[in-house]
Design a protein around this motif. Structure first.
Motif, PDB file in Angstrom:
ATOM      1  N   SER A  53       4.556  -7.318 -17.189  1.00  0.00           N
ATOM      2  CA  SER A  53       3.855  -6.182 -17.798  1.00  0.00           C
ATOM      3  C   SER A  53       2.805  -6.655 -18.792  1.00  0.00           C
ATOM      4  CB  SER A  53       4.855  -5.259 -18.501  1.00  0.00           C
ATOM      5  OG  SER A  53       5.720  -4.653 -17.585  1.00  0.00           O
ATOM      6  N   ALA A  54       3.151  -7.652 -19.610  1.00  0.00           N
ATOM      7  CA  ALA A  54       2.202  -8.162 -20.605  1.00  0.00           C
ATOM      8  C   ALA A  54       0.984  -8.777 -19.929  1.00  0.00           C
ATOM      9  CB  ALA A  54       2.889  -9.192 -21.495  1.00  0.00           C
ATOM     10  N   ALA A  55       1.195  -9.493 -18.820  1.00  0.00           N
ATOM     11  CA  ALA A  55       0.068 -10.077 -18.092  1.00  0.00           C
ATOM     12  C   ALA A  55      -0.845  -8.975 -17.544  1.00  0.00           C
ATOM     13  CB  ALA A  55       0.574 -10.963 -16.962  1.00  0.00           C
ATOM     14  N   ALA A  56      -0.238  -7.899 -17.024  1.00  0.00           N
ATOM     15  CA  ALA A  56      -1.029  -6.791 -16.503  1.00  0.00           C
ATOM     16  C   ALA A  56      -1.802  -6.091 -17.620  1.00  0.00           C
ATOM     17  CB  ALA A  56      -0.118  -5.797 -15.786  1.00  0.00           C
ATOM     18  N   VAL A  57      -1.161  -5.927 -18.780  1.00  0.00           N
ATOM     19  CA  VAL A  57      -1.835  -5.300 -19.920  1.00  0.00           C
ATOM     20  C   VAL A  57      -2.975  -6.183 -20.409  1.00  0.00           C
ATOM     21  CG1 VAL A  57      -1.543  -4.570 -22.314  1.00  0.00           C
ATOM     22  CG2 VAL A  57       0.167  -3.953 -20.612  1.00  0.00           C
TER      23      VAL A  57
ATOM     24  N   ALA B 121      -1.136  -8.257 -26.281  1.00  0.00           N
ATOM     25  CA  ALA B 121      -1.639  -8.726 -24.993  1.00  0.00           C
ATOM     26  C   ALA B 121      -2.946  -8.024 -24.636  1.00  0.00           C
ATOM     27  CB  ALA B 121      -0.590  -8.485 -23.906  1.00  0.00           C
ATOM     28  N   PHE B 122      -3.021  -6.722 -24.921  1.00  0.00           N
ATOM     29  CA  PHE B 122      -4.258  -5.982 -24.662  1.00  0.00           C
ATOM     30  C   PHE B 122      -5.399  -6.553 -25.499  1.00  0.00           C
ATOM     31  CE2 PHE B 122      -7.247  -2.479 -24.902  1.00  0.00           C
ATOM     32  CZ  PHE B 122      -7.186  -1.918 -23.636  1.00  0.00           C
ATOM     33  N   GLY B 123      -5.106  -6.840 -26.769  1.00  0.00           N
ATOM     34  CA  GLY B 123      -6.123  -7.417 -27.649  1.00  0.00           C
ATOM     35  C   GLY B 123      -6.564  -8.795 -27.208  1.00  0.00           C
ATOM     36  N   LEU B 124      -5.623  -9.611 -26.727  1.00  0.00           N
ATOM     37  CA  LEU B 124      -5.979 -10.938 -26.226  1.00  0.00           C
ATOM     38  C   LEU B 124      -6.883 -10.824 -24.995  1.00  0.00           C
ATOM     39  CD1 LEU B 124      -2.575 -12.829 -26.568  1.00  0.00           C
ATOM     40  CD2 LEU B 124      -4.641 -13.155 -27.946  1.00  0.00           C
ATOM     41  N   GLY B 125      -6.611  -9.832 -24.175  1.00  0.00           N
ATOM     42  CA  GLY B 125      -7.492  -9.599 -23.033  1.00  0.00           C
ATOM     43  C   GLY B 125      -8.892  -9.225 -23.472  1.00  0.00           C
ATOM     44  N   ALA B 126      -8.982  -8.416 -24.534  1.00  0.00           N
ATOM     45  CA  ALA B 126     -10.294  -8.038 -25.062  1.00  0.00           C
ATOM     46  C   ALA B 126     -11.039  -9.259 -25.590  1.00  0.00           C
ATOM     47  CB  ALA B 126     -10.120  -6.998 -26.171  1.00  0.00           C
ATOM     48  N   LEU B 127     -10.319 -10.154 -26.272  1.00  0.00           N
ATOM     49  CA  LEU B 127     -10.950 -11.385 -26.759  1.00  0.00           C
ATOM     50  C   LEU B 127     -11.410 -12.265 -25.594  1.00  0.00           C
ATOM     51  CD1 LEU B 127      -8.569 -12.347 -29.706  1.00  0.00           C
ATOM     52  CD2 LEU B 127     -10.906 -11.462 -29.871  1.00  0.00           C
TER      53      LEU B 127
END
Length: 205
Positions: free
Chosen positions: A120-124, A72-78
């Protein structure tokens, strides 16, 4: 045309470092960026530093849950890479940095308050987005604000400030989590992110 070869001798390493430090010390704009990057690093790293504990103790999961949170963190970075241009058109550099601090403050308080994996995943994911937005922007501003002859040294000082903050934050939040609990550590990190946001109103880049 063939570029003209310089006849000047190479700088010694120690002299080059001193010259770079002297330039940085007399550049108020760079000092602001370094300070803001340090503040961001020390407050934002709480999410990554405590993520294994969040996965194990708050979400009662194992390696799979931890891996999904990192995903999820990586998807946010993308997502940040895809949205960066549009955000830069709508907001100033200072505005993007403030949004990043605010995003981390919100994500940290949400992670501290929930035991639901999807929340939690959405927040991450939001944290990953804000992570790339802020750090890439700091990097870009340093490069655009610095003459070519000292840009490498200016970037090295920026990296020292940002990753120095992350190192200090990792130790700080780990110690707080061990002594007071994961939720309390994340709440404190969220408060510090809000302080970093407030700094932008008084010490703009």
């Amino acid at each position: 045309n063939t570029p003209k070869q310089s006849t000047l001798p190479r700088e010694q390493v120690a002299q080059a470092i001193v010259a770079g430090a002297r330039y940085v010390s007399m550049s108020p704009n760079l000092l602001k960026i370094y300070f803001r990057a340090f503040c961001f690093g020390i407050s934002a790293v709480a999410v990554l530093a405590l993520l294994p504990l969040v996965a194990r103790k708050a979400l009662l999961g194992g390696p799979l849950i931890f891996g999904l949170l990192l995903c999820a963190f990586g998807l946010g970075a993308l997502a940040a890479a895809a949205l960066n241009g549009r955000l830069r058109e709508k907001f100033s550099s200072e505005g993007v940095v403030r949004l990043s601090f605010l995003g981390f403050a919100l994500s940290e308080i949400v992670i501290a308050s929930t035991t639901n994996f999807f929340i939690s995943a959405a927040a991450v994911l939001i944290a990953g987005l804000c992570w790339v937005l802020a750090l890439s922007l700091f990097n870009t501003i340093v490069q655009l604000s610095t003459p070519r002859w000292v840009v490498g040294r200016s970037l090295s000082f920026y990296q020292t400030a940002a990753f120095g903050g992350m190192a200090a934050g990792s130790w700080l939040w780990g110690m707080m989590a061990a002594k007071f609990g994961i939720s309390e550590a994340l709440q404190s990190a969220s408060s510090l992110s809000l302080v970093g946001l407030a700094v932008g109103f008084f010490w703009k880049m």
